[in-house]
Design an enzyme around this catalytic site. Structure first.
Site, PDB file in Angstrom:
ATOM      1  N   GLU A   1      -0.265   7.129  -1.609  1.00  0.00           N
ATOM      2  CA  GLU A   1      -1.377   7.561  -1.982  1.00  0.00           C
ATOM      3  C   GLU A   1      -0.702   8.947  -3.237  1.00  0.00           C
ATOM      4  O   GLU A   1      -1.509   9.629  -4.329  1.00  0.00           O
ATOM      5  CB  GLU A   1      -2.751   7.945  -1.759  1.00  0.00           C
ATOM      6  CG  GLU A   1      -2.570   8.791  -0.745  1.00  0.00           C
ATOM      7  CD  GLU A   1      -2.525   8.285   0.308  1.00  0.00           C
ATOM      8  OE1 GLU A   1      -1.471   7.936   0.284  1.00  0.00           O
ATOM      9  OE2 GLU A   1      -2.916   9.324   1.779  1.00  0.00           O
TER      10      GLU A   1
ATOM     11  N   LYS B   1       1.213  -1.311   0.683  1.00  0.00           N
ATOM     12  CA  LYS B   1      -0.201   0.012   0.293  1.00  0.00           C
ATOM     13  C   LYS B   1       0.988   1.475   0.500  1.00  0.00           C
ATOM     14  O   LYS B   1       1.580   1.279   0.976  1.00  0.00           O
ATOM     15  CB  LYS B   1      -0.740   0.198   1.211  1.00  0.00           C
ATOM     16  CG  LYS B   1      -2.215   0.968   1.276  1.00  0.00           C
ATOM     17  CD  LYS B   1      -2.071   2.208   0.482  1.00  0.00           C
ATOM     18  CE  LYS B   1      -1.684   3.154   1.978  1.00  0.00           C
ATOM     19  NZ  LYS B   1      -1.410   4.569   1.094  1.00  0.00           N
TER      20      LYS B   1
ATOM     21  N   CYS C   1      14.057  10.989   5.732  1.00  0.00           N
ATOM     22  CA  CYS C   1      13.759  10.749   7.125  1.00  0.00           C
ATOM     23  C   CYS C   1      15.679  10.365   7.564  1.00  0.00           C
ATOM     24  O   CYS C   1      15.608  10.514   8.857  1.00  0.00           O
ATOM     25  CB  CYS C   1      13.332   9.501   7.398  1.00  0.00           C
ATOM     26  SG  CYS C   1      14.342   8.203   6.340  1.00  0.00           S
TER      27      CYS C   1
HETATM   28  P1  NAD Z   1       2.464   9.498   6.454  1.00  0.00           P
HETATM   29  O1  NAD Z   1       2.437   9.193   7.931  1.00  0.00           O
HETATM   30  O2  NAD Z   1       1.817  10.721   6.520  1.00  0.00           O
HETATM   31  O3  NAD Z   1       1.689   8.636   5.482  1.00  0.00           O
HETATM   32  C1  NAD Z   1       2.569   6.949   5.663  1.00  0.00           C
HETATM   33  C2  NAD Z   1       1.371   5.758   5.096  1.00  0.00           C
HETATM   34  O4  NAD Z   1      -0.127   5.802   5.999  1.00  0.00           O
HETATM   35  C3  NAD Z   1       1.181   6.416   3.551  1.00  0.00           C
HETATM   36  O5  NAD Z   1       0.977   5.023   3.342  1.00  0.00           O
HETATM   37  C4  NAD Z   1      -0.578   7.164   3.913  1.00  0.00           C
HETATM   38  O6  NAD Z   1      -1.242   6.678   2.524  1.00  0.00           O
HETATM   39  C5  NAD Z   1      -0.396   6.140   5.328  1.00  0.00           C
HETATM   40  N1  NAD Z   1      -1.673   7.160   5.864  1.00  0.00           N
HETATM   41  C6  NAD Z   1      -2.152   8.352   5.842  1.00  0.00           C
HETATM   42  N2  NAD Z   1      -2.399   8.700   7.322  1.00  0.00           N
HETATM   43  C7  NAD Z   1      -2.999   7.594   7.674  1.00  0.00           C
HETATM   44  C8  NAD Z   1      -4.226   7.343   8.461  1.00  0.00           C
HETATM   45  N3  NAD Z   1      -4.475   8.025   9.717  1.00  0.00           N
HETATM   46  N4  NAD Z   1      -4.596   6.152   9.576  1.00  0.00           N
HETATM   47  C9  NAD Z   1      -3.684   5.244   8.075  1.00  0.00           C
HETATM   48  N5  NAD Z   1      -2.658   5.316   7.876  1.00  0.00           N
HETATM   49  C10 NAD Z   1      -2.156   6.207   7.667  1.00  0.00           C
HETATM   50  O7  NAD Z   1       3.767   9.764   6.032  1.00  0.00           O
HETATM   51  P2  NAD Z   1       4.279  10.620   4.562  1.00  0.00           P
HETATM   52  O8  NAD Z   1       4.515  11.775   4.469  1.00  0.00           O
HETATM   53  O9  NAD Z   1       4.233  10.163   3.329  1.00  0.00           O
HETATM   54  O10 NAD Z   1       6.239  10.775   4.717  1.00  0.00           O
HETATM   55  C11 NAD Z   1       7.071  10.993   5.348  1.00  0.00           C
HETATM   56  C12 NAD Z   1       7.460  10.362   7.111  1.00  0.00           C
HETATM   57  O11 NAD Z   1       7.612   9.884   7.308  1.00  0.00           O
HETATM   58  C13 NAD Z   1       7.979  11.711   8.091  1.00  0.00           C
HETATM   59  O12 NAD Z   1       7.746  12.152   8.787  1.00  0.00           O
HETATM   60  C14 NAD Z   1       9.210  10.553   7.631  1.00  0.00           C
HETATM   61  O13 NAD Z   1      10.268  11.640   8.975  1.00  0.00           O
HETATM   62  C15 NAD Z   1       9.038   9.334   7.462  1.00  0.00           C
HETATM   63  N6  NAD Z   1       9.715   7.937   7.081  1.00  0.00           N
HETATM   64  C16 NAD Z   1      10.043   7.178   8.410  1.00  0.00           C
HETATM   65  C17 NAD Z   1      11.597   6.782   7.162  1.00  0.00           C
HETATM   66  C18 NAD Z   1      11.729   5.611   8.808  1.00  0.00           C
HETATM   67  O14 NAD Z   1      12.303   4.365   7.910  1.00  0.00           O
HETATM   68  N7  NAD Z   1      12.336   5.890   9.914  1.00  0.00           N
HETATM   69  C19 NAD Z   1      11.620   6.798   6.353  1.00  0.00           C
HETATM   70  C20 NAD Z   1      11.228   7.375   5.532  1.00  0.00           C
HETATM   71  C21 NAD Z   1      10.068   8.440   5.375  1.00  0.00           C
END
Ligand code: NAD
Length: 499
Positions: A176, A173, A281
């Site tokens: 989006e 998943k 990240c």
């Molecule tokens: P996000 O948390 O908004 O989304 C991540 C995933 O969760 C997506 O697939 C999204 O569709 C889904 N999602 C969004 N809202 C949701 C909800 N309410 N309930 C369940 N699922 C939901 O993150 P993003 O903005 O896509 O990515 C950036 C974030 O990811 C930053 O905080 C970054 O630090 C983190 N990140 C962490 C790592 C790591 O390895 N620690 C690596 C890359 C990015």
């Protein structure tokens, strides 16, 4: 308007829910496509499909599974330019950086090519009289990965590479916001020889994620994204009895010691703070000079280096970084810049109001630098995830270590020094999962593993490397004794021991 479909059972499948998400071109600010958002029903179909495909895939010998990985790696190399262009057009990072995104995923595929060796269990001959003990690693079944927008190639491959090589079927998943590359990766896996149904891409939002977390046929969930969602995913999937690893946000610190090679440190910090518009990240958004003299010299050199940065469209080969992912994210970053000002930090370089000629509607944010940021401020405490570098001054190595250790996030950290003893002390003491010594972005190579501490990682196994193999398999241990015939040798009502 182009529609981005799901990829289920080895083919593209149009969305049936009637719900769509908008996919922007961050360079122009315009909507370029819409992505189908799956209903629970569509997800169930994909899972049912995957369950059937998984049984035959798990029974395929590991060398043959590895050959699919070898071929997939070759196809990634052949299609590198095409994939990078597609990635940049939805994410906004520059083409060279998109190639890095793909390459870091490819390197995990290279690791997964070794799966016959990685899956070998342990064996003890003669653990007791006539008794041998051996262990094997078996796949879990159907597993799922939920990935963020900022690495739409690398992070899916971190997950599905080891998961599929070890004999699982995978439901991806992806974010989006930039969903096209994951679909293309799944197509290439089929071209590489993967049986249909083993890798499926189902787009969606919160509804789809929750349906994954609750589904009884999903045996493990790997999540990467922001921390609050990572934590709720960890709790909900755990409560449903699944194996779960959930990586969250970050606020990585870079300590600059008085004896550091300052020019090299500045070059490293600038690249790590502003590369990919800070949307990593493992970016380095906090710099901690140790001592006043270091702070003064560092600040001067940082300001000069920022003056030389070129912000441009993702296809500009000379641009250091491109736009951020969305208008909402741009607004959020700019609101954090205002927060920093309101909290009393000194705004040395202000990236707000940046406009690129001919691309005035693009989601660009100029490089921003703060000095005298207070560790008690919210703009320091929170992840900004943009091209904003915050300088927090410290008096000693110990104070720098304490700063990074006390922060809510513990993903990555770096120290710049020529002093081996200080570096060793730092690596030993700091409460952060990944440490760089004169290395600004210490993302471990594919045969080690990736994971942060504190609110950067929930769960106990890291991504990829041997932890990836462990996460996607379960150990079965067999204790065997073969009868020689004749009289009954023993009977016991006491727990067997090795006394
Ligand atoms: P996000 O948390 O908004 O989304 C991540 C995933 O969760 C997506 O697939 C999204 O569709 C889904 N999602 C969004 N809202 C949701 C909800 N309410 N309930 C369940 N699922 C939901 O993150 P993003 O903005 O896509 O990515 C950036 C974030 O990811 C930053 O905080 C970054 O630090 C983190 N990140 C962490 C790592 C790591 O390895 N620690 C690596 C890359 C990015």
């Amino acid at each position: 308007m182009r529609d981005i479909p799901h990829f289920i059972g080895g083919q593209k499948v149009d969305g049936a829910s009637g719900r769509f998400g908008e996919v922007f071109d961050p360079n122009t600010g315009k909507v370029q496509a819409r992505v189908a958002l799956a209903s629970a029903g569509e997800l169930n179909t994909a899972i049912a499909n995957a369950k059937v495909a998984q049984a035959a895939w798990a029974a395929t010998n590991p060398q043959r599974r590895a050959r699919v990985m070898f071929e997939f790696k070759r196809l990634l190399e052949v299609h590198m330019d095409e994939l990078a262009a597609l990635l940049s057009s939805e994410h906004g990072k520059v083409i060279a950086d998109s190639k890095g995104d793909i390459q870091r995923g490819l390197e995990v595929i290279e690791f997964a090519c070794g799966v016959p060796h990685l899956l070998k269990g342990e064996y003890t001959q003669g653990a007791g009289p006539g008794i041998d003990v051996y262990s094997m690693r078996q796949p879990l079944g159907v597993v799922a990965g939920i990935t963020p927008f900022n690495f739409p190639a690398m992070i899916p491959m971190w997950m599905f590479g080891p998961a599929i090589a070890t004999g699982n079927a995978f439901i991806l998943k992806p974010s989006e916001r930039d969903p096209s590359v994951p679909v293309r990766l799944a197509e290439l896996m089929i071209e590489a020889g993967l049986p249909p149904g083993v890798l499926n891409v189902v787009h969606g939002d919160k509804d789809c994620v929750e349906a994954i977390l609750d589904h009884p046929d999903i045996k493990a969930v790997s999540f990467v994204g922001s921390s609050d969602i990572a934590q709720s995913v960890f709790q909900r999937a755990g409560a449903a009895g699944k194996r779960v690893q959930a990586m969250g946000g970050a606020k990585n610190h870079g300590l600059v010691m008085p004896d550091a090679d300052l020019d090299q440190a500045v070059a490293d910090i600038i690249g790590a703070a502003y590369g990919s518009a800070g949307e990593r990240c493992m970016a380095l958004p906090v710099v901690v000079p140790v001592g006043e003299k270091t702070a003064t010299a560092l600040r001067e050199k940082l300001v000069a280096a920022i003056g030389g940065l070129r912000v441009g469209v993702s296809t500009d080969p000379d641009a250091h970084y491109g736009p951020v992912v969305s208008a909402a994210h741009k607004a959020r970053i700019e609101s954090y810049i205002q927060m920093g000002v309101d909290e009393g930090a000194e705004l040395v370089v202000d990236g707000r109001g940046f406009s690129l000629q001919g691309h005035e509607e693009g989601f660009f944010v100029g490089p921003t630098l703060f000095d005298h940021v207070k560790p008690t401020s919210r703009s320091y405490h929170d992840e900004i995830f943009g091209p904003v570098l915050q300088m927090v001054r410290a008096e000693s190595l110990e104070e720098g270590i304490a700063l990074a250790s006390r922060h809510q996030y513990g993903n990555g950290v770096a120290i710049f020094t020529r002093n081996g003893d200080a570096a060793r002390e730092f690596a030993d003491q700091v409460e952060v999962g990944m440490v760089g010594i004169n290395v600004p972005i210490p993302v471990p190579v594919a045969y080690h593993s990736f994971g942060g501490w504190k609110r950067s990682g929930f769960g106990d196994l890291n991504q990829y490397g041997m932890d990836g193999v462990r996460f996607y398999t379960r150990t079965k241990t067999v204790t065997q004794r073969w009868p020689k015939g004749g009289a009954v040798l023993d009977q016991s009502f006491v727990i067997p021991t090795m006394r």
